[in-house]
Motif scaffolding. Sequence first.
Motif, PDB file in Angstrom:
ATOM      1  N   ARG A   1       0.698   8.791  -2.647  1.00  0.00           N
ATOM      2  CA  ARG A   1       1.679   7.836  -2.114  1.00  0.00           C
ATOM      3  C   ARG A   1       2.811   8.577  -1.418  1.00  0.00           C
ATOM      4  NH1 ARG A   1       6.501   5.545  -3.643  1.00  0.00           N
ATOM      5  NH2 ARG A   1       6.492   6.513  -5.701  1.00  0.00           N
ATOM      6  N   ARG A   2       3.264   9.677  -2.007  1.00  0.00           N
ATOM      7  CA  ARG A   2       4.351  10.475  -1.413  1.00  0.00           C
ATOM      8  C   ARG A   2       3.929  11.046  -0.061  1.00  0.00           C
ATOM      9  NH1 ARG A   2       9.294  10.017  -4.156  1.00  0.00           N
ATOM     10  NH2 ARG A   2       8.810   9.619  -6.323  1.00  0.00           N
TER      11      ARG A   2
ATOM     12  N   GLU B   1       3.884   8.205   2.480  1.00  0.00           N
ATOM     13  CA  GLU B   1       5.248   7.855   2.904  1.00  0.00           C
ATOM     14  C   GLU B   1       5.798   8.888   3.892  1.00  0.00           C
ATOM     15  OE1 GLU B   1       7.340   7.606  -0.810  1.00  0.00           O
ATOM     16  OE2 GLU B   1       6.668   5.545  -1.182  1.00  0.00           O
TER      17      GLU B   1
ATOM     18  N   ASP C   1       4.302   8.295   7.245  1.00  0.00           N
ATOM     19  CA  ASP C   1       4.980   7.175   7.913  1.00  0.00           C
ATOM     20  C   ASP C   1       6.302   7.641   8.534  1.00  0.00           C
ATOM     21  OD1 ASP C   1       2.966   5.410   7.208  1.00  0.00           O
ATOM     22  OD2 ASP C   1       4.060   4.560   5.501  1.00  0.00           O
TER      23      ASP C   1
END
Length: 126
Positions: free
Chosen positions: A22-23, A26, A29
């Motif tokens: 997830r990190r 992110e 992004d």
Amino acid sequence: MYEINTYRVVICIGSNSSDRERRVDEAEDFLHGLFRAECLFSPILDSNDASGRSGRRYSNSLCLGDFRGDYDELNSILKRYEEERRHPSDDGEVRIDLDIVLFDGEIKRPGTYISPYFQYLYACLK
């Protein structure tokens, strides 16, 4: 007139936290926004700590993009992003690490550049 140069860069994205994928997502992004969608990402690779200093698993990917500005400016932006996500009690956890490995064809982090995980991910970008 002031001219802003554009440089080709390769950034290594890494995390060893429990939510490392997830990190990394992110951070991708964030970089997508920074480079205004003019970038490519490698797949995410999950591996052991390349340094051998911890038993933690890492997730890494690479970002290839064109940056309008100099090395110091980009490095400052990336380190600020990391710092905003750091927690005082991380105890060896790397929530997110963003390192400029290549800047305008110059190798800035030779140890990372020669590592097997980087070479594998870099080949995926070509």
